[in-house]
Design an enzyme around this catalytic site. Structure first.
Site, PDB file in Angstrom:
ATOM      1  N   LYS A 134     -16.875 -66.022 -42.653  1.00  0.00           N
ATOM      2  CA  LYS A 134     -17.125 -67.442 -42.397  1.00  0.00           C
ATOM      3  C   LYS A 134     -16.174 -68.128 -41.416  1.00  0.00           C
ATOM      4  O   LYS A 134     -16.458 -69.242 -40.953  1.00  0.00           O
ATOM      5  CB  LYS A 134     -17.045 -68.232 -43.727  1.00  0.00           C
ATOM      6  CG  LYS A 134     -18.152 -67.928 -44.681  1.00  0.00           C
ATOM      7  CD  LYS A 134     -19.476 -68.430 -44.148  1.00  0.00           C
ATOM      8  CE  LYS A 134     -20.647 -67.991 -44.966  1.00  0.00           C
ATOM      9  NZ  LYS A 134     -21.840 -67.769 -44.182  1.00  0.00           N
ATOM     10  N   TYR A 144     -24.566 -66.839 -47.261  1.00  0.00           N
ATOM     11  CA  TYR A 144     -24.178 -65.864 -46.221  1.00  0.00           C
ATOM     12  C   TYR A 144     -24.791 -66.221 -44.867  1.00  0.00           C
ATOM     13  O   TYR A 144     -24.117 -66.166 -43.843  1.00  0.00           O
ATOM     14  CB  TYR A 144     -24.584 -64.444 -46.647  1.00  0.00           C
ATOM     15  CG  TYR A 144     -23.823 -63.380 -45.888  1.00  0.00           C
ATOM     16  CD1 TYR A 144     -22.714 -62.745 -46.466  1.00  0.00           C
ATOM     17  CD2 TYR A 144     -24.184 -63.015 -44.598  1.00  0.00           C
ATOM     18  CE1 TYR A 144     -21.996 -61.790 -45.769  1.00  0.00           C
ATOM     19  CE2 TYR A 144     -23.469 -62.065 -43.892  1.00  0.00           C
ATOM     20  CZ  TYR A 144     -22.383 -61.453 -44.483  1.00  0.00           C
ATOM     21  OH  TYR A 144     -21.670 -60.507 -43.776  1.00  0.00           O
ATOM     22  N   PRO A 195     -11.752 -63.158 -45.236  1.00  0.00           N
ATOM     23  CA  PRO A 195     -12.876 -62.745 -44.397  1.00  0.00           C
ATOM     24  C   PRO A 195     -14.093 -62.179 -45.141  1.00  0.00           C
ATOM     25  O   PRO A 195     -15.113 -61.892 -44.511  1.00  0.00           O
ATOM     26  CB  PRO A 195     -12.261 -61.666 -43.492  1.00  0.00           C
ATOM     27  CG  PRO A 195     -11.079 -61.163 -44.241  1.00  0.00           C
ATOM     28  CD  PRO A 195     -10.574 -62.309 -45.059  1.00  0.00           C
ATOM     29  N   TYR A 199     -20.983 -53.772 -48.110  1.00  0.00           N
ATOM     30  CA  TYR A 199     -19.814 -54.251 -48.857  1.00  0.00           C
ATOM     31  C   TYR A 199     -19.709 -53.367 -50.104  1.00  0.00           C
ATOM     32  O   TYR A 199     -20.608 -53.391 -50.949  1.00  0.00           O
ATOM     33  CB  TYR A 199     -20.002 -55.710 -49.291  1.00  0.00           C
ATOM     34  CG  TYR A 199     -19.917 -56.713 -48.156  1.00  0.00           C
ATOM     35  CD1 TYR A 199     -20.996 -56.953 -47.311  1.00  0.00           C
ATOM     36  CD2 TYR A 199     -18.742 -57.441 -47.941  1.00  0.00           C
ATOM     37  CE1 TYR A 199     -20.917 -57.882 -46.284  1.00  0.00           C
ATOM     38  CE2 TYR A 199     -18.653 -58.376 -46.920  1.00  0.00           C
ATOM     39  CZ  TYR A 199     -19.735 -58.592 -46.097  1.00  0.00           C
ATOM     40  OH  TYR A 199     -19.648 -59.512 -45.078  1.00  0.00           O
ATOM     41  N   HIS A 238     -29.554 -59.065 -37.980  1.00  0.00           N
ATOM     42  CA  HIS A 238     -29.696 -58.412 -39.283  1.00  0.00           C
ATOM     43  C   HIS A 238     -30.342 -59.364 -40.278  1.00  0.00           C
ATOM     44  O   HIS A 238     -30.001 -60.547 -40.305  1.00  0.00           O
ATOM     45  CB  HIS A 238     -28.323 -58.027 -39.845  1.00  0.00           C
ATOM     46  CG  HIS A 238     -27.681 -56.881 -39.137  1.00  0.00           C
ATOM     47  ND1 HIS A 238     -26.509 -56.305 -39.568  1.00  0.00           N
ATOM     48  CD2 HIS A 238     -28.037 -56.194 -38.025  1.00  0.00           C
ATOM     49  CE1 HIS A 238     -26.180 -55.324 -38.759  1.00  0.00           C
ATOM     50  NE2 HIS A 238     -27.084 -55.240 -37.811  1.00  0.00           N
TER      51      HIS A 238
END
Ligand code: FAD
Ligand code: PHB
Length: 396
Positions: free
Chosen positions: A299, A387, A295, A204, A75
């Site tokens: 990570k 990220y 979470p 998200y 992704h």
């Protein structure tokens, strides 16, 4: 008592323990891994699913990336959804071409176990009463029981890769450690569903009723989460209630959430935790035994892998050059990265969740933060570079 010897004794066959064991093998260093659960249990536990570019590169270099390259989903962005609208963070553009790979932790562990076995490595499952002793000496020991026989393993070093509830951290005298933690007033209710993911990339979502996340494992399996009470009783959540709540929190125009049979469900509490230092004489803590992240930044697994990458380099320097220089700096090097990842995971968590004591001011502030992150290139870039994974600090 049967006495044995190895160079590095490793407690825990999670990502930290197995990656370390295989990296050491590639450097010609012998290790034994002890795991108190069965291989099947470890390989079936539903946990993390997002691999940073650095984790993918390392697994590939180690020769355990073949199936991940074939089956993993690459992704190049995520969506932040708020006020019913989606905003894409374009990792490829913002990080100079980096991305993440969706590949379940359980699959990573299967690949690592197979590689350890093919290389003749020792990974002992269903070991009982594991204990560490003589930690202050130059030959610390691991005692354990297997098939009703007691053993003692003499080691040059021990790696405590036994997770948050393991025995390594509590074996260190408490005056030698400082713990930092924060417990969040919520948890995540997670499901695995036999349904094609309703979005190509992760979503998200910030919503009045709480956070929701759409993730996936394969093109046929979705992984979805809902913010819930930390002690939420999963029995009160029928599949219908879960889907209804997911539809509500993930709502957006021209978009539909695809449902499917729920294969697994569970509730996880959320905390941030760090212990300092991550070393006591010849015992090194790595992964969840030394730190826990909420979470939201995806990570936990990646941080465990970067710890053991640093530890393996230090052990290699010891065995190849008789030098403790890098091992003595293990904790300091890891903690710099750990705290940056803690900061990011805390920031993502506080931006996206409803807090029990929040008020209209806090909600407006969170929405302004989401608006800023998705409209400012500088802010999007900061999210993206964290990220996809910060680089390992140079070790020299
Ligand atoms: P672990 O994977 O915990 O491995 C430690 C191993 O040590 C375990 O196999 C354990 O059985 C073994 N062990 C423990 N005690 C002993 C003992 N006394 N003797 C021998 N062996 C022992 N991260 C995400 O990014 N996304 C998620 O969705 C996510 N979900 C999670 C859900 C749960 C329930 C948990 C606990 C964690 C989750 N994480 C998630 C975090 C991520 O999975 C961890 O950060 C990662 O597993 C850390 O790897 P580790 O090797 O340090 O520890
Ligand atoms: C997951 O797929 O399990 C997952 C993805 C992203 C997160 C946490 C968990 O931030």
């Amino acid at each position: 008592m049967n006495v044995q010897r190895t160079q590095v004794g490793i407690i825990g066959a999670g990502p930290a323990g197995l990656v370390l064991s295989h990296l050491l093998h590639l450097h010609g260093i012998e290790s034994v891994v002890f795991e108190n659960r069965s291989r099947q249990h470890v390989e079936e536990r539903v946990r993390a699913g997002v691999l940073e570019q650095g984790t993918v590169d390392l697994l590939t270099q180690m020769g355990v990336g073949e199936r991940m390259q074939r089956e993993g989903l690459v992704h190049y962005g995520i969506e932040l959804r708020f006020n019913g609208e989606g905003h894409r963070i374009d990792f490829k553009d913002l990080t100079g071409g980096k991305g993440i790979t969706i590949y379940a932790q359980a699959e990573v562990l299967k690949d690592l176990n197979n590689a350890r076995i093919a290389a003749g490595g020792q990974v002992l499952f269903e070991v009982e009463d594991v204990a560490v002793c003589d930690l202050e000496s130059s030959h610390p020991k691991i005692r354990y029981r297997k098939d009703a026989t007691d053993y003692e393993l003499h080691c040059d070093f021990i790696a405590g890769c036994d997770g948050y509830h393991g025995i390594c951290r509590p074996s260190i005298p408490s005056h030698a450690l400082t713990e930092y933690d924060r417990i969040y007033p919520f948890g995540w209710l997670g499901i695995l569903a036999e349904a094609p993911p309703s979005s190509h990339e992760l979503i998200y979502a910030y919503h009045d009723r709480g956070f929701a996340l759409l993730s996936m494992r394969t093109p046929h399996i979705s992984r979805l989460y809902l913010q819930c009470q930390p002690d939420e009783d999963i029995e009160t959540w029928s599949d219908d209630r879960i889907w209804h709540e997911l539809h509500t929190r993930l709502v957006s125009s021209n978009w539909k959430l695809t449902e499917g049979p729920v294969l697994q469900k569970g509730v996880t509490g959320m905390r941030s935790f760090v212990v300092e230092p991550m070393q006591y004489h010849r015992l090194f803590l790595a992964g969840d035994s030394a730190h826990i992240v909420p979470p939201t930044g995806a990570k936990g697994l990646n941080l465990a892998v970067s710890d053991v990458q640093i530890l393996a380099r230090g052990l290699d320097e010891y065995y190849s050059k008789c030098s403790l220089r890098l091992l003595d700096r293990y904790s300091e090097i890891c903690l710099r990265r750990v705290w940056k990842v803690q900061r990011f995971s805390w920031w993502m968590t506080s931006m996206l969740h409803r807090f029990t004591d929040d008020n209209p001011f806090d909600q407006r502030r969170q929405l302004a933060e989401l608006d800023y992150v998705t409209s400012s290139r500088a802010a999007s870039k900061s999210l993206a570079e964290n990220y996809v994974g910060l680089p390992l600090d140079p070790l020299e």
